[in-house]
Design a protein around this motif. Structure first.
Motif, mmCIF file in Angstrom:
data_model
loop_
_atom_site.group_PDB
_atom_site.id
_atom_site.type_symbol
_atom_site.label_atom_id
_atom_site.label_comp_id
_atom_site.label_asym_id
_atom_site.label_seq_id
_atom_site.Cartn_x
_atom_site.Cartn_y
_atom_site.Cartn_z
ATOM 1 N N ALA A 142 0.817 -1.215 0.000
ATOM 2 C CA ALA A 142 0.000 0.000 0.000
ATOM 3 C C ALA A 142 0.848 1.261 0.000
ATOM 4 O O ALA A 142 0.400 2.311 -0.465
ATOM 5 N N PHE A 143 2.079 1.169 0.508
ATOM 6 C CA PHE A 143 2.917 2.370 0.565
ATOM 7 C C PHE A 143 3.345 2.768 -0.837
ATOM 8 O O PHE A 143 3.915 1.976 -1.590
ATOM 9 N N GLY A 144 3.047 4.008 -1.190
ATOM 10 C CA GLY A 144 3.329 4.502 -2.534
ATOM 11 C C GLY A 144 2.203 4.239 -3.506
ATOM 12 O O GLY A 144 2.277 4.628 -4.675
ATOM 13 N N MET A 153 -4.734 -4.479 -1.456
ATOM 14 C CA MET A 153 -3.329 -4.383 -1.045
ATOM 15 C C MET A 153 -3.185 -4.563 0.459
ATOM 16 O O MET A 153 -2.269 -5.245 0.942
ATOM 17 N N ILE A 154 -4.087 -3.951 1.197
ATOM 18 C CA ILE A 154 -4.053 -4.049 2.653
ATOM 19 C C ILE A 154 -4.295 -5.502 3.086
ATOM 20 O O ILE A 154 -3.641 -6.004 4.015
ATOM 21 N N THR A 155 -5.190 -6.189 2.395
ATOM 22 C CA THR A 155 -5.453 -7.598 2.688
ATOM 23 C C THR A 155 -4.203 -8.446 2.467
ATOM 24 O O THR A 155 -3.968 -9.429 3.179
ATOM 25 N N ARG A 156 -3.377 -8.045 1.502
ATOM 26 C CA ARG A 156 -2.156 -8.807 1.200
ATOM 27 C C ARG A 156 -0.975 -8.402 2.075
ATOM 28 O O ARG A 156 0.160 -8.838 1.833
ATOM 29 N N SER A 168 3.857 -8.843 2.513
ATOM 30 C CA SER A 168 4.809 -7.748 2.306
ATOM 31 C C SER A 168 6.025 -7.920 3.207
ATOM 32 O O SER A 168 6.002 -8.696 4.173
ATOM 33 N N GLN A 169 7.090 -7.189 2.921
ATOM 34 C CA GLN A 169 8.279 -7.249 3.769
ATOM 35 C C GLN A 169 7.951 -6.855 5.199
ATOM 36 O O GLN A 169 8.414 -7.480 6.154
ATOM 37 N N ARG A 170 7.131 -5.822 5.348
ATOM 38 C CA ARG A 170 6.736 -5.372 6.697
ATOM 39 C C ARG A 170 5.907 -6.444 7.387
ATOM 40 O O ARG A 170 6.084 -6.710 8.581
ATOM 41 N N GLY A 171 5.009 -7.075 6.653
ATOM 42 C CA GLY A 171 4.181 -8.123 7.212
ATOM 43 C C GLY A 171 4.992 -9.347 7.609
ATOM 44 O O GLY A 171 4.728 -9.977 8.646
ATOM 45 N N LEU A 172 5.990 -9.705 6.801
ATOM 46 C CA LEU A 172 6.832 -10.855 7.109
ATOM 47 C C LEU A 172 7.676 -10.583 8.353
ATOM 48 O O LEU A 172 7.888 -11.496 9.175
ATOM 49 N N ARG A 173 8.155 -9.348 8.504
ATOM 50 C CA ARG A 173 8.923 -9.016 9.715
ATOM 51 C C ARG A 173 8.037 -9.118 10.952
ATOM 52 O O ARG A 173 8.472 -9.599 12.009
ATOM 53 N N LEU A 174 6.804 -8.654 10.829
ATOM 54 C CA LEU A 174 5.865 -8.765 11.945
ATOM 55 C C LEU A 174 5.628 -10.225 12.303
ATOM 56 O O LEU A 174 5.645 -10.601 13.485
ATOM 57 N N ALA A 175 5.408 -11.073 11.303
ATOM 58 C CA ALA A 175 5.145 -12.489 11.559
ATOM 59 C C ALA A 175 6.335 -13.155 12.244
ATOM 60 O O ALA A 175 6.153 -13.957 13.185
#
Length: 232
Positions: free
Chosen positions: A196-198, A209-212, A216-223
């Protein structure tokens, strides 16, 4: 200018701040804009972009405004006086860039969004994340009337439903469809290293995009961080 609209203060008179001032003025808001420099220099810089916006000091912008938009480099958030924004609705349009903000460990913790850090620093304000994920050039060029088939969307996240509703109304008047993600923590889905960024996208595309986000790299770091804590 419609006088029953809230006055908007913008802290940060760079390219993003100037474009947001332009959008606000076009929507009929009273606008006060400030940066660290002399207000006279700010006025000269933004006058051709946002006619009618009033260049001033940060303290006056905060006192005059009902709604304050933070368009500063994120690394400077602690230069803001929390008491000056007491009782204000604050829109956090900032992002963490290590090249600009330096290596700041508080912003690299994958378990917390940058807006939650700003919220904790501003305990007397209602902080809402918005206007951060679209580039300033797109913000300036893509503003459209409500109902226009080419209208793009802006994501919004916040803990207070009334504050979120007010920001959604502002986003709509700025010329974009508001897409509400949920609580402020959800704002990480609009941060750098997400799809979603950009994004310069319509509402349905932005929601997809938000659902995916988990991919994302940010989502994988969170996981990864949640697994390390045994929470996933």
């Amino acid at each position: 200018m419609v006088r029953n609209k809230p006055a908007i203060g913008i802290l940060g008179a760079g390219r993003l701040g100037a474009v947001l001032a332009k959008l606000a003025r076009a929507a009929g808001y009273e606008v006060w804009i400030a940066a660290s420099g002399d207000p006279k220099h700010i006025a000269a810089g933004i006058g051709y972009v946002a006619e009618g916006a009033i260049a001033t000091t940060a303290s006056e912008a905060a006192s005059r405004a009902d709604v304050v938009i933070l368009a500063l480099p994120l690394g400077k958030y602690q230069s803001i006086d929390p008491e000056s924004l007491g009782g204000k609705l604050v829109i956090d349009a900032m992002n963490y860039w290590w090249t600009t903000d330096g290596d700041r460990k508080e912003f690299t913790d994958p378990l917390i969004s940058s807006s939650e850090i700003v919220r904790d620093y501003l305990p007397f304000s209602q902080v809402v994340k918005a206007l951060n994920h679209m580039g300033f050039e797109e913000l300036e060029e893509e503003s459209r009337p409500e109902g226009d088939p080419g209208r793009k969307a802006i994501g919004i996240a916040g803990d207070n439903p009334d504050a979120v509703d007010q920001v959604a109304a502002i986003v709509n008047e700025f010329g974009f469809d508001p897409v509400v993600l949920g609580e402020l923590a959800e704002g990480m889905k609009l941060e750098p290293d997400t799809e979603a960024f950009g994004a310069d996208a319509a509402a349905d595309e932005l929601r997809a995009m938000i659902t995916r986000f988990p991919k994302s790299q940010r989502g994988l770091r969170l996981a990864r961080a949640l697994r390390q804590r045994g929470e996933l």
